[in-house]
Design a protein around this motif. Structure first.
Motif, PDB file in Angstrom:
ATOM      1  N   ASP A  34       0.829  -1.206   0.000  1.00 19.39           N
ATOM      2  CA  ASP A  34       0.000   0.000   0.000  1.00 19.39           C
ATOM      3  C   ASP A  34       0.864   1.257   0.000  1.00 19.39           C
ATOM      4  O   ASP A  34       0.571   2.232  -0.708  1.00 19.39           O
ATOM      5  N   LEU A  35       1.927   1.243   0.811  1.00 18.52           N
ATOM      6  CA  LEU A  35       2.794   2.418   0.890  1.00 18.52           C
ATOM      7  C   LEU A  35       3.602   2.611  -0.398  1.00 18.52           C
ATOM      8  O   LEU A  35       3.926   3.742  -0.759  1.00 18.52           O
ATOM      9  N   LYS A  81       2.352   1.911  -3.353  1.00 15.33           N
ATOM     10  CA  LYS A  81       1.380   2.469  -4.296  1.00 15.33           C
ATOM     11  C   LYS A  81       1.220   3.974  -4.107  1.00 15.33           C
ATOM     12  O   LYS A  81       1.004   4.713  -5.073  1.00 15.33           O
ATOM     13  N   SER A  82       1.309   4.429  -2.859  1.00 18.36           N
ATOM     14  CA  SER A  82       1.142   5.856  -2.586  1.00 18.36           C
ATOM     15  C   SER A  82       2.441   6.632  -2.747  1.00 18.36           C
ATOM     16  O   SER A  82       2.439   7.867  -2.664  1.00 18.36           O
ATOM     17  N   THR A 107       0.929   9.149   5.153  1.00 22.06           N
ATOM     18  CA  THR A 107       0.612   8.384   3.939  1.00 22.06           C
ATOM     19  C   THR A 107       0.302   9.263   2.742  1.00 22.06           C
ATOM     20  O   THR A 107       0.024   8.742   1.660  1.00 22.06           O
ATOM     21  N   GLU A 108       0.377  10.570   2.901  1.00 24.74           N
ATOM     22  CA  GLU A 108       0.147  11.500   1.792  1.00 24.74           C
ATOM     23  C   GLU A 108       1.440  12.274   1.513  1.00 24.74           C
ATOM     24  O   GLU A 108       1.782  13.214   2.234  1.00 24.74           O
TER      25      GLU A 108
END
Length: 329
Positions: free
Chosen positions: A35-36, A38-39, A122-123
Motif C-alpha cells: 500500500d505504501l 502504491k502511494s 501516507t500523503e
C-alpha cells in the motif's frame, strides 16, 4: 510506483545477503508495504519475498513459553491452541486487528514493522518528519483526533497501529533477528525507539536485519488475560484506544498484573506505573481507576484527542473488572 526488482528466497542466509542492499525491503504478506509503495511513501529498489523461509512454526518452549516464527500468518497465530490457552489476549488482539483475508496474508514479523496510518504520513504532498525528516509535523496543528497522548514530541504525534504488538508488549516478548554478522535479539520493550527529534528512526533493528521470530517467555498470569479495542466503527478499523491486560488475584488482592495500551503512542505502551500501583492493592474498580490515573498522569493531550485519557481509564477499569470476575467463578 517506482520500478523494483523481485527476488524470492528460500533460506535465511540468502535473504540476509540480499537485505544488505540499502534499497531492499523484506516482503511478507505485503498488507502494509505494498500500500505504501502504491502511494509513493515507500520506494524500494528490491523486494525480497521471505514467505518461503522455514520460519512459520509456532512451538512451545521449555517452561511454558512459545516460539513464534516470523512468517507465521496472523490467522495461524490467532488459531493456535497454545496461543489461545496460554496467551488468550494475544489471540484476541490478532482477531481484532483485521479481516480474515488480511490475517491470512499478514505475517507476524511484518506486523511488528507496519508503519503508522497517520494521514499526513501516507500523503506525500503533506509535511511529515517521519517520512521526510525536517519537513515538520502537520498533525500537531491539523487533524490529530486519533493521535498520541503519551511519549510524543513536537516532531511527531502519530501512533503505532499494531494490535498484536500491544499484547506482545504486555507479555515481555523478545524479537529475534539475523544479520550478516550473526543472530541477535531485542526485548520488545527496546525494539521501538522513542520519538524524540528523530521519528523517522522507528526501531532498534540493525540495518538489513531480518526478523526470524518472537519468543514469549513463560507467564502463568497470561492465561487470565484479555484484549479490548475501541474503534470508531464496528467493522475492522484501527484502534482509537486499546488495552491488553492479564491479572492474578488472591483473597481479593492483586498478586500480579500486566498492562499495555495501544493507539496512544508511537509504540505499544507498557503501563509500568499502573502495574506498580496495582501490585498488592485491592482488586477493586477504585484501585483499577487509580492505577490508570497513575499511568495517564504523564499524558499530554492535543486540543482534539484529550478524550483518550478518559477512554483508556474506563477501558482499564472494565477489562480488569471482567478478569477479576472471571477468576472468581
Amino acid at each position: 510506483m517506482r520500478e523494483f526488482g523481485y527476488q524470492r528466497v528460500f533460506d535465511v542466509p540468502g535473504a540476509v545477503a540480499l537485505g544488505a542492499d540499502p534499497e531492499a525491503r523484506y516482503l511478507g504478506g505485503g498488507t502494509n508495504l505494498v500500500d505504501l509503495m502504491k502511494s509513493g511513501v515507500e520506494r524500494p529498489g528490491l523486494l525480497i519475498d521471505v514467505r518461503e523461509l522455514p520460519l512459520d512454526r509456532i512451538v512451545p518452549t521449555e517452561g511454558g513459553g512459545l516460539r513464534i516464527g516470523a512468517t507465521a500468518t496472523n490467522s495461524d497465530l490467532a488459531a493456535h491452541p497454545e496461543v489461545r490457552r496460554r496467551y488468550p489476549a494475544l489471540a484476541q488482539a490478532v482477531l481484532a486487528g483485521a479481516s480474515g483475508q488480511l490475517r491470512n496474508m499478514a505475517t507476524v514479523g511484518g506486523n511488528l514493522l507496519q508503519r503508522t496510518r497517520c494521514a499526513y504520513f501516507t500523503e506525500p504532498a503533506q509535511p511529515c518528519n517521519k517520512r521526510t525528516p525536517g519537513s515538520g509535523c502537520a498533525a500537531v496543528n491539523g487533524e490529530h483526533r486519533n493521535h498520541a497522548i503519551l511519549g510524543a514530541s513536537e516532531h511527531c504525534v502519530a501512533v503505532h497501529p499494531s494490535d498484536m504488538g500491544v499484547a506482545l508488549t504486555a507479555f515481555d516478548a523478545v524479537v529475534t533477528y539475523e544479520t550478516a554478522d550473526g543472530p541477535g535479539e531485542l526485548p520488545l520493550a527496546e525494539f521501538y525507539l522513542p520519538v524524540g527529534d528523530t521519528p523517522h528512526l522507528e526501531t532498534a533493528l540493525p540495518s538489513g536485519a531480518l526478523i526470524t521470530g518472537i519468543t514469549l517467555p513463560p507467564a502463568p498470569v497470561a492465561a487470565n488475560s484479555r484484549y479490548r479495542k475501541v474503534r470508531e466503527r464496528a467493522s475492522y478499523a484501527f484502534a482509537i484506544g486499546s488495552v491488553a491486560a492479564a491479572l492474578d488475584t488472591r483473597d481479593g488482592v492483586v498478586r500480579e498484573v500486566r498492562l499495555a495500551f495501544g493507539a496512544v503512542a508511537s509504540r505499544p505502551w507498557r503501563a509500568r506505573a499502573a502495574e506498580r500501583a496495582l501490585t498488592g492493592a485491592p482488586a477493586t474498580a477504585e484501585s483499577f481507576a487509580a492505577a490508570a490515573d497513575a499511568e495517564l498522569a504523564a499524558a499530554k493531550a492535543l486540543p482534539h484527542n484529550g478524550y483518550k485519557v478518559t477512554l483508556l481509564r474506563n477501558l482499564v477499569v472494565a477489562v480488569l473488572t471482567e478478569l477479576t470476575e472471571e477468576a472468581a467463578r
